[in-house]
Scaffold this motif. Structure first.
Motif, PDB file in Angstrom:
ATOM      1  N   GLY A   1       0.772  -1.231   0.000  1.00  0.00           N
ATOM      2  CA  GLY A   1       0.000   0.000   0.000  1.00  0.00           C
ATOM      3  C   GLY A   1       0.802   1.277   0.000  1.00  0.00           C
ATOM      4  O   GLY A   1       0.281   2.309   0.411  1.00  0.00           O
ATOM      5  N   VAL A   2       2.072   1.250  -0.413  1.00  0.00           N
ATOM      6  CA  VAL A   2       2.879   2.477  -0.451  1.00  0.00           C
ATOM      7  C   VAL A   2       2.577   3.225  -1.738  1.00  0.00           C
ATOM      8  O   VAL A   2       2.412   2.622  -2.809  1.00  0.00           O
ATOM      9  N   LEU A   3       2.508   4.550  -1.647  1.00  0.00           N
ATOM     10  CA  LEU A   3       2.012   5.346  -2.759  1.00  0.00           C
ATOM     11  C   LEU A   3       2.930   5.320  -3.968  1.00  0.00           C
ATOM     12  O   LEU A   3       2.467   5.357  -5.107  1.00  0.00           O
ATOM     13  N   HIS A   4       4.251   5.275  -3.750  1.00  0.00           N
ATOM     14  CA  HIS A   4       5.132   5.320  -4.921  1.00  0.00           C
ATOM     15  C   HIS A   4       5.154   3.997  -5.681  1.00  0.00           C
ATOM     16  O   HIS A   4       5.791   3.900  -6.734  1.00  0.00           O
ATOM     17  N   LEU A   5       4.469   2.969  -5.165  1.00  0.00           N
ATOM     18  CA  LEU A   5       4.316   1.702  -5.886  1.00  0.00           C
ATOM     19  C   LEU A   5       2.861   1.465  -6.279  1.00  0.00           C
ATOM     20  O   LEU A   5       2.463   0.336  -6.516  1.00  0.00           O
ATOM     21  N   ASP A   6       2.095   2.550  -6.354  1.00  0.00           N
ATOM     22  CA  ASP A   6       0.676   2.441  -6.694  1.00  0.00           C
ATOM     23  C   ASP A   6       0.520   2.342  -8.213  1.00  0.00           C
ATOM     24  O   ASP A   6       0.150   3.307  -8.897  1.00  0.00           O
TER      25      ASP A   6
ATOM     26  N   TYR B   1      -9.361   9.853  -2.208  1.00  0.00           N
ATOM     27  CA  TYR B   1      -8.812  10.000  -0.863  1.00  0.00           C
ATOM     28  C   TYR B   1      -7.283  10.001  -0.831  1.00  0.00           C
ATOM     29  O   TYR B   1      -6.695   9.792   0.232  1.00  0.00           O
ATOM     30  N   ALA B   2      -6.640  10.237  -1.969  1.00  0.00           N
ATOM     31  CA  ALA B   2      -5.175  10.331  -2.039  1.00  0.00           C
ATOM     32  C   ALA B   2      -4.511   9.085  -1.475  1.00  0.00           C
ATOM     33  O   ALA B   2      -3.507   9.159  -0.778  1.00  0.00           O
ATOM     34  N   GLY B   3      -5.090   7.921  -1.757  1.00  0.00           N
ATOM     35  CA  GLY B   3      -4.561   6.666  -1.243  1.00  0.00           C
ATOM     36  C   GLY B   3      -4.106   5.756  -2.358  1.00  0.00           C
ATOM     37  O   GLY B   3      -4.069   6.126  -3.535  1.00  0.00           O
ATOM     38  N   SER B   4      -3.755   4.534  -1.998  1.00  0.00           N
ATOM     39  CA  SER B   4      -3.277   3.550  -2.962  1.00  0.00           C
ATOM     40  C   SER B   4      -4.367   2.536  -3.266  1.00  0.00           C
ATOM     41  O   SER B   4      -5.220   2.232  -2.418  1.00  0.00           O
ATOM     42  N   LEU B   5      -4.302   1.989  -4.471  1.00  0.00           N
ATOM     43  CA  LEU B   5      -5.270   0.976  -4.878  1.00  0.00           C
ATOM     44  C   LEU B   5      -5.178  -0.258  -3.988  1.00  0.00           C
ATOM     45  O   LEU B   5      -6.201  -0.858  -3.635  1.00  0.00           O
ATOM     46  N   ALA B   6      -3.973  -0.647  -3.614  1.00  0.00           N
ATOM     47  CA  ALA B   6      -3.799  -1.838  -2.786  1.00  0.00           C
ATOM     48  C   ALA B   6      -4.488  -1.681  -1.437  1.00  0.00           C
ATOM     49  O   ALA B   6      -5.094  -2.629  -0.923  1.00  0.00           O
TER      50      ALA B   6
ATOM     51  N   LYS C   1       0.777  12.945  -4.872  1.00  0.00           N
ATOM     52  CA  LYS C   1       2.058  13.049  -5.571  1.00  0.00           C
ATOM     53  C   LYS C   1       3.177  13.449  -4.613  1.00  0.00           C
ATOM     54  O   LYS C   1       4.284  12.885  -4.653  1.00  0.00           O
ATOM     55  N   ALA C   2       2.898  14.410  -3.738  1.00  0.00           N
ATOM     56  CA  ALA C   2       3.919  14.845  -2.781  1.00  0.00           C
ATOM     57  C   ALA C   2       4.270  13.737  -1.802  1.00  0.00           C
ATOM     58  O   ALA C   2       5.444  13.527  -1.468  1.00  0.00           O
ATOM     59  N   GLN C   3       3.273  12.996  -1.333  1.00  0.00           N
ATOM     60  CA  GLN C   3       3.533  11.907  -0.400  1.00  0.00           C
ATOM     61  C   GLN C   3       4.301  10.776  -1.081  1.00  0.00           C
ATOM     62  O   GLN C   3       5.212  10.178  -0.488  1.00  0.00           O
ATOM     63  N   ALA C   4       3.962  10.475  -2.335  1.00  0.00           N
ATOM     64  CA  ALA C   4       4.664   9.418  -3.059  1.00  0.00           C
ATOM     65  C   ALA C   4       6.128   9.782  -3.279  1.00  0.00           C
ATOM     66  O   ALA C   4       7.025   8.947  -3.111  1.00  0.00           O
ATOM     67  N   ALA C   5       6.377  11.049  -3.658  1.00  0.00           N
ATOM     68  CA  ALA C   5       7.759  11.475  -3.868  1.00  0.00           C
ATOM     69  C   ALA C   5       8.543  11.435  -2.564  1.00  0.00           C
ATOM     70  O   ALA C   5       9.722  11.042  -2.540  1.00  0.00           O
ATOM     71  N   ARG C   6       7.904  11.800  -1.488  1.00  0.00           N
ATOM     72  CA  ARG C   6       8.585  11.782  -0.194  1.00  0.00           C
ATOM     73  C   ARG C   6       8.936  10.355   0.223  1.00  0.00           C
ATOM     74  O   ARG C   6      10.035  10.089   0.720  1.00  0.00           O
ATOM     75  N   LEU C   7       8.008   9.421   0.029  1.00  0.00           N
ATOM     76  CA  LEU C   7       8.264   8.029   0.394  1.00  0.00           C
ATOM     77  C   LEU C   7       9.328   7.409  -0.507  1.00  0.00           C
ATOM     78  O   LEU C   7      10.121   6.577  -0.067  1.00  0.00           O
ATOM     79  N   ALA C   8       9.349   7.797  -1.781  1.00  0.00           N
ATOM     80  CA  ALA C   8      10.357   7.254  -2.692  1.00  0.00           C
ATOM     81  C   ALA C   8      11.758   7.705  -2.304  1.00  0.00           C
ATOM     82  O   ALA C   8      12.743   6.983  -2.537  1.00  0.00           O
ATOM     83  N   ARG C   9      11.862   8.893  -1.697  1.00  0.00           N
ATOM     84  CA  ARG C   9      13.174   9.391  -1.260  1.00  0.00           C
ATOM     85  C   ARG C   9      13.634   8.780   0.056  1.00  0.00           C
ATOM     86  O   ARG C   9      14.741   9.039   0.502  1.00  0.00           O
ATOM     87  N   GLY C  10      12.784   8.011   0.693  1.00  0.00           N
ATOM     88  CA  GLY C  10      13.173   7.413   1.972  1.00  0.00           C
ATOM     89  C   GLY C  10      12.313   7.850   3.118  1.00  0.00           C
ATOM     90  O   GLY C  10      12.466   7.370   4.236  1.00  0.00           O
ATOM     91  N   GLY C  11      11.398   8.796   2.863  1.00  0.00           N
ATOM     92  CA  GLY C  11      10.397   9.141   3.866  1.00  0.00           C
ATOM     93  C   GLY C  11      10.898  10.085   4.942  1.00  0.00           C
ATOM     94  O   GLY C  11      10.567  11.253   4.975  1.00  0.00           O
ATOM     95  N   GLY C  12      11.725   9.617   5.841  1.00  0.00           N
ATOM     96  CA  GLY C  12      12.096  10.420   6.995  1.00  0.00           C
ATOM     97  C   GLY C  12      11.014  10.341   8.047  1.00  0.00           C
ATOM     98  O   GLY C  12      10.404   9.295   8.261  1.00  0.00           O
ATOM     99  N   GLU C  13      10.747  11.464   8.718  1.00  0.00           N
ATOM    100  CA  GLU C  13       9.723  11.472   9.760  1.00  0.00           C
ATOM    101  C   GLU C  13       8.336  11.306   9.142  1.00  0.00           C
ATOM    102  O   GLU C  13       8.079  11.753   8.025  1.00  0.00           O
TER     103      GLU C  13
END
Length: 722
Positions: free
Chosen positions: A63-68, A156-161, A698-710
């Motif tokens: 369910g991670v956005l950058h793999l949606d 809802y800005a979520g993932s299909l999974a 889009k912003a959340q997916a890009a953030r998670l793809a970079r490693g997320g952080g906090e």
């Protein structure tokens, strides 16, 4: 012993062993000479791929956005027959591009997924991994359900999974192994029955029976008939040869609709989908719906995704109940999911409640749905008499000062106990009051964004949305400068009632133990909002105590929610038209408050219309679309700085969130215990909700793809915004 004396059995054994060794050697030689090596399950190394449509498009359960997105896999020839669209599969995920052997990608860990499509070619130019396995040949994900899940994820800005985790229940092999019953022929169209009490009720049922697709917001009359009326709407839809779906807030309501449907149509025509049924039984019921054996569904929140064939009606009861909001990502609301289904399937839509939410009023205001209401004569006959006790009455009342219960309430209890049970509604723990004018009780709001004003730990006033201070606040209604936040103790009031009527049994219904029904004998039934049991023959009276506690909550929906809770409880009281045995409802709240006036007049629709007009003027949901972004202060600031928000988006805040204490109950989205988080609200005008959701995703997916952080949590259309 000489060789001549050896037993013939030993010679036979020796000969058999030699013959066995020769056979094994022959098998090994045959395998070595084979041109195609034997395929290995779950890796299928060396296996031939399917001759037709050799590519499987799969959605994996991550369910991670950058793999949606969909991922392509090769279909081994051995799985060609069972690898059909909609089945559950196992795939290897995460193999690197360097892990390639004989043109086939290998490695990675096994993960579940759904096969959504078979293709002749892949859009991916590199080598494909093979499907590891087909878990079950049962197709559980159809094209309609996949399209609905995609639409919900985008809204809802979520993932299909994540949505599919909510839409498709866990597998039960035993349930899949059982055959579903043959579908029954359509029933006869039922009579309108008590729908005739509503101005266009009979026409609505007749339209469903003819195959029409009417859309209505139904303000149900108080009393026990709402479940039967829902059943008649479902029966009319089934009579037209179509399916129907009804979503209710809890298992108690589902049981009432289930009993009404069984009484009207007989068994075998509908499925009941609730958590109380258990995983195996619930999955068996879900499969019966998916296979077309059953054309009608009644269930709680998760049933909003039920794969009903030829859907003709979607209905939701009491859409203001918080149980309709899914706590798991992406946290959709059942009302919005059913609206999407009604628009996509072009089917009928029915939103019913004894109260009325602002969202329901907006559907009528926009012309998307028609009102389904009763005349005032019918309302007066079905509703109980409502009387109020305000602060002025409490101050003059000696009994109220001594026992914190006014004389009018004592009198209502004494009279009610002569003919039946009496309901006492007390607010549950956790009702935190917001600040309001001490003189006229108008809520204190920010001049900039109209958010609620707070004074945490007796500090200076500030806005709970944008964080601005309000040192020179004064009431916009009366000009007063003093604020009030007071809650009357509910537990002690209930104890006083028990001591005042020692000969009467006292029953309680709440979070730890919820009663479904109580006998029609005299008794005191003390309940928290939402847990009120149904009394046989109706309650003789009801006390709605500590109204200020519910009206004073720091929430935009405080008034709407208080009125909904009061009307739900008062609807269980006998109506005035019941042969002189009508019940009385006493609400302890300031009579000048808008929700209290709406309760006295029994006019929830008018209250919702006025709330809608006020929110439209101030730019509040549902007129606008809003999203909440919460997390550590630095993470929220960085997220908002990188998000490409629509040009007309307005950011309110961020403001600090209350620190969650360890060991206590936590709600979805709460900060980790002991951590200080902040929340910002992003608001856009009507029509830009899709753009806002896409930008946040889009912003959340890009953030998670970079490693997320906090961690940063995003919620579109939050139910509680202060």
């Amino acid at each position: 012993m000489s060789s001549e004396n050896e037993s013939p059995e030993g010679a036979a054994t020796e000969g058999a062993a030699g013959e066995s060794h020769e056979q094994l050697a022959l098998i090994r030689e045959t395998v070595r000479k084979a041109k195609v090596p034997r395929a290995k399950p779950r890796t299928w190394r060396g296996a031939a791929v399917a001759k037709e449509l050799p590519v499987a498009r799969v959605v994996v359960n991550k369910g991670v956005l950058h793999l949606d997105q969909f991922f392509d896999y090769a279909v081994p020839e051995e799985l060609d027959a069972v690898a059909q669209p909609g089945v559950r599969v196992r795939v290897r995920f995460g193999a690197g591009a360097h892990q390639v052997r004989d043109g086939r990608r290998e490695g990675g860990r096994l993960i579940d997924g759904f096969l959504v499509e078979r293709r002749a070619e892949s859009d991916y130019a590199g080598p494909l991994a093979a499907l590891a396995d087909v878990v079950s040949p049962e197709p559980v994900l159809g094209a309609e359900l996949l399209g609905l899940a995609r639409a919900v994820a985008d809204r809802y800005a979520g993932s299909l999974a994540d949505v599919l985790q909510l839409a498709v229940p866990p597998r039960s092999a035993r349930a899949e192994g059982r055959t579903s019953p043959e579908p029954l022929p359509p029933p006869q169209a039922p009579e309108a029955g008590t729908w005739g009490r509503y101005e266009r009720g009979a026409a609505f049922v007749e339209s469903l029976a003819r195959g029409g697709a009417p859309r209505a917001v139904w303000n149900a009359l108080p009393g026990p008939y709402w479940a039967e009326e829902l059943a008649r709407a479902v029966g009319a839809t089934l009579a037209s040869g179509r399916g129907a779906l009804v979503v209710v807030p809890d298992g108690r309501a589902a049981a009432r609709v289930d009993a009404a449907l069984t009484a009207l149509l007989g068994p075998g025509r509908h499925a009941l989908l609730t958590a109380e049924a258990g995983p195996e039984k619930r999955y068996a019921q879900w499969l019966a719906v998916r296979r077309g054996s059953v054309r009608a569904v009644v269930g709680t929140r998760a049933a909003m995704f039920a794969p009903v064939r030829d859907l003709g009606l979607v209905a939701i009861w009491d859409d203001g109940d918080g149980s309709h909001s899914e706590p798991h990502a992406p946290q959709p609301h059942a009302r919005d999911v059913l609206l999407l289904r009604a628009a996509h399937d072009k089917c009928a839509f029915l939103l019913g409640s004894t109260s009325c939410t602002v969202e329901a009023a907006q559907l009528v205001e926009s012309g998307w749905a028609a009102p389904l209401v009763a005349g005032r004569d019918q309302v007066r006959a079905a509703a109980p008499l409502v009387r109020t006790v305000g602060d002025t009455d409490l101050a003059r009342d000696e009994a109220a000062r001594a026992a914190r219960l006014p004389s009018l309430a004592w009198q209502a209890v004494r009279e009610g106990l002569k003919s039946g049970p009496v309901l006492v509604q007390v607010p549950r723990r956790g009702y935190v009051p917001r600040l309001a004018c001490e003189r006229c009780r108008t809520p204190a709001r920010c001049r900039h964004c109209a958010g609620p004003l707070e004074a945490p730990e007796q500090q200076e006033l500030r806005c709970g949305w944008c964080g601005r201070g309000a040192p020179d606040w004064h009431c916009v209604a009366c000009g007063a400068t003093r604020l009030r936040a007071q809650v009357v103790g509910a537990r002690r009031t209930a104890e006083e009632l028990g001591r005042a009527f020692p000969a009467v049994p006292v029953r309680t219904s709440g979070r730890d133990h919820v009663l479904d029904t109580v006998p029609g004998r005299p008794a005191l039934v003390v309940s928290t909002p939402g847990a009120e049991p149904v009394a046989e023959g109706g309650y003789a009276a009801a006390l709605l105590l500590d109204g200020w506690a519910m009206l004073g909550r720091p929430d935009l929906r405080a008034g709407e929610e208080a009125l909904r809770r009061w009307i739900d409880a008062a609807s269980l009281v006998r109506g005035q038209g019941e042969g002189g045995t009508g019940g009385v409802v006493v609400v302890v709240a300031e009579p000048t408050q808008r929700p209290v006036q709406a309760l006295v007049r029994w006019d929830p629709v008018g209250h919702a219309q006025r709330e809608l007009a006020e929110r439209a003027e101030l730019g509040f949901p549902p007129v606008s679309r809003m999203a909440a972004v919460s997390g550590p202060p630095e993470a929220v600031e960085a997220f908002l700085a990188t998000a490409e928000l629509p040009g007309d988006a307005e950011v309110l805040g961020p403001v600090p969130l209350p620190v969650v204490r360890g060991g206590g109950p936590r709600r979805p989205g709460d900060a980790p215990p002991g951590e200080q988080w902040e929340r910002a609200l992003v608001r856009v005008p009507p029509g830009n909700g899709a753009a806002l959701a896409a930008a946040l995703k889009k912003a959340q997916a890009a953030r998670l793809a970079r490693g997320g952080g906090e961690p940063v949590r995003v919620r579109v259309d939050p139910p509680d915004i202060g």
